[in-house]
Design an enzyme around this catalytic site. Structure first.
Site, PDB file in Angstrom:
ATOM      1  N   CYS A  49      19.913  -5.202  62.719  1.00  0.00           N
ATOM      2  CA  CYS A  49      18.944  -4.163  63.103  1.00  0.00           C
ATOM      3  C   CYS A  49      17.620  -4.805  63.558  1.00  0.00           C
ATOM      4  O   CYS A  49      17.107  -5.719  62.915  1.00  0.00           O
ATOM      5  CB  CYS A  49      18.704  -3.226  61.925  1.00  0.00           C
ATOM      6  N   CYS A  91      12.139  -3.398  58.177  1.00  0.00           N
ATOM      7  CA  CYS A  91      11.973  -2.768  56.858  1.00  0.00           C
ATOM      8  C   CYS A  91      12.135  -3.822  55.752  1.00  0.00           C
ATOM      9  O   CYS A  91      13.194  -4.454  55.649  1.00  0.00           O
ATOM     10  CB  CYS A  91      12.982  -1.640  56.688  1.00  0.00           C
ATOM     11  N   CYS A 109      15.315  -4.117  53.459  1.00  0.00           N
ATOM     12  CA  CYS A 109      16.659  -3.883  53.986  1.00  0.00           C
ATOM     13  C   CYS A 109      17.469  -5.142  54.247  1.00  0.00           C
ATOM     14  O   CYS A 109      17.029  -6.080  54.919  1.00  0.00           O
ATOM     15  CB  CYS A 109      16.578  -3.039  55.253  1.00  0.00           C
ATOM     16  N   CYS A 163      28.663  10.829  54.638  1.00  0.00           N
ATOM     17  CA  CYS A 163      27.424  10.339  55.247  1.00  0.00           C
ATOM     18  C   CYS A 163      27.680   9.023  55.966  1.00  0.00           C
ATOM     19  O   CYS A 163      28.212   8.086  55.360  1.00  0.00           O
ATOM     20  CB  CYS A 163      26.368  10.078  54.186  1.00  0.00           C
ATOM     21  N   CYS A 191      26.968  14.084  57.483  1.00  0.00           N
ATOM     22  CA  CYS A 191      25.573  13.646  57.493  1.00  0.00           C
ATOM     23  C   CYS A 191      25.534  12.329  58.248  1.00  0.00           C
ATOM     24  O   CYS A 191      26.470  11.522  58.136  1.00  0.00           O
ATOM     25  CB  CYS A 191      25.076  13.450  56.060  1.00  0.00           C
ATOM     26  N   CYS A 241      17.738  15.714  55.352  1.00  0.00           N
ATOM     27  CA  CYS A 241      17.847  14.898  54.146  1.00  0.00           C
ATOM     28  C   CYS A 241      16.757  13.842  54.258  1.00  0.00           C
ATOM     29  O   CYS A 241      16.798  13.015  55.172  1.00  0.00           O
ATOM     30  CB  CYS A 241      19.243  14.261  54.106  1.00  0.00           C
ATOM     31  N   ARG A 256      18.845  13.676  45.111  1.00  0.00           N
ATOM     32  CA  ARG A 256      19.960  12.723  44.960  1.00  0.00           C
ATOM     33  C   ARG A 256      19.508  11.433  44.303  1.00  0.00           C
ATOM     34  O   ARG A 256      18.593  10.757  44.779  1.00  0.00           O
ATOM     35  CB  ARG A 256      20.602  12.411  46.313  1.00  0.00           C
TER      36      ARG A 256
END
Ligand code: SAM
Ligand code: DTB
Ligand code: SF4
Length: 344
Positions: A69, A73, A76, A113, A144, A204, A276
């Site tokens: 990616c 972040c 991550c 998801c 999702c 979400c 969640r």
């Protein structure tokens, strides 16, 4: 502040148990800082008013495009900028994703998801993504996706494919955001959330606790979510999984009581949302998870892997559920049917 009136104080003619959108950060902070028993009592009574208290919704996660990616972040595993040792892979084939979804359905998941390690999806990927949504819905599962930032076109295509939920976390407070991520802004995140909501896809959105943020940052993050024009239907609260090779690898583990306080505050301010208990459960004791469920968490990710990190396996969750007398939400979603174990 009188905690007994915190949830129900409403402006104007709203009914007693209506959702409030006018939370102030001072009120929210007072709740977060309240004596633990008072906070948990209020959170649990709020929870019982809106949900069946012993039912937990299970979502299954699949990483449909892993690693590589371009975003930075700090938490991550999948950022190409961190030396985590994870190898990148291409977008999975539709048929492969369907096979995984069939297994998840057999294991009792009601929502599927799919996550992709992208800044945003490319036009060339949209047909495959839409096919995944259509086919998984045809299996009777809710869908999702979490694919990064979405353009207007991408949102509309996913909506017409029938996507039920879009996950897009704000992750932390606006103040702390740039300490964790520099390749996009907090406002970018809110823009995508707006587009998703406008298109009629359920939202979400939550964040990560334990990234070195202050209690005030946790409160601010939840106030941002609770004061959106419409609160997210689903609010994932992740506990940081400190992954080796990421800038946050040495972050001190958060005190479980502070984590439970965050769950309780989410429940009180967003009384009708699914909260969640997301990443980090492998590092939590049964007692911490039990307190989270008592405080109002009513959804988990099931299955032994999240996107790339470990999650408790089905057997250990079954043991925990049996100990606590919890049962999974079993309602199979049908169009127009109420799928929530939710009180009206
Ligand atoms: N690329 C997309 C995005 O960022 O929205 C989707 C995938 S991203 C991995 C989904 C969410 O997983 C992040 O927003 C973050 O809240 C959570 N997450 C990622 N790594 C985590 C970690 N190490 N610990 C806890 N939560 C994490
Ligand atoms: C969310 O809030 N948590 C999930 C899901 N949404 C996509 C992801 C957790 C990822 C944990 C780290 C990993 O598996 O790499
Ligand atoms: Fe990329 Fe999402 Fe990971 Fe950020 S959280 S590096 S956007 S996969």
């Amino acid at each position: 502040m009188d905690l007994r009136t915190a949830e129900t104080r409403s402006s104007g003619a709203e009914a007693d148990h209506s959702v409030r959108h006018d939370w102030t950060r001072a009120e929210a902070q007072a709740l977060y800082d309240a004596p633990f028993n008072d906070l948990l009592f209020l959170a649990h009574t709020t929870h019982r008013r809106h949900f069946e208290p012993n039912t937990i919704q299970k979502s299954q996660l699949l990483s449909i495009k892993t690693g590589g990616c371009p975003e930075d972040c700090g938490y991550c595993n999948q950022s190409a900028r961190h030396a985590t040792g994870l190898s990148a892979s291409k977008l999975m084939e539709v048929e492969q994703v369907l096979n995984e979804a069939r297994k998840a359905r057999a294991a009792g998941a009601t929502r599927y998801c799919m996550g992709a390690a992208w800044r945003s999806p490319k036009g060339r990927d949209m047909d495959a993504l839409c096919a995944m949504v259509k086919e998984i819905k045809a299996l009777g599962l809710e869908t999702c996706m979490t694919l990064g930032m979405l353009s207007d076109d991408a949102v509309l295509m996913l909506k017409s494919a029938g996507l039920d939920y879009y996950n897009h976390n704000i992750d932390t407070s606006e103040r702390y955001y740039s300490e964790i991520i520099t390749t996009r802004s907090f406002a970018d995140r809110l823009d995508t959330l707006d587009r998703v909501r406008e298109a009629g896809i359920k939202v979400c959105s939550g964040g990560i606790i334990g990234m070195g943020e202050t209690p005030e940052d946790r409160v601010d993050m939840l106030v941002t979510l609770a004061t959106l024009p419409q609160q997210p239907e689903s609010v994932p609260i992740n506990m940081l999984i400190a992954i080796s090779g990421t800038p946050l690898q040495d972050t001190k583990t958060i005190d479980p009581i502070s984590f439970v306080r965050t769950i309780a505050l989410a429940r009180i301010m967003m009384p009708k949302s699914y909260v969640r208990l997301s990443a980090g459960r492998t590092e939590m004791s049964d007692e911490t998870q039990a307190l989270c469920f008592f405080a109002g968490a009513n959804s988990i990710f099931a299955g032994e892997t999240l996107l790339t990190a470990d999650n408790p396996d089905e057997d250990s969750d079954a043991v925990l559920f049996a100990k606590l007398g919890l049962k999974p939400l079993e309602t199979k979603p049908r169009s127009g049917a109420r799928t929530y174990a939710q009180k009206s």
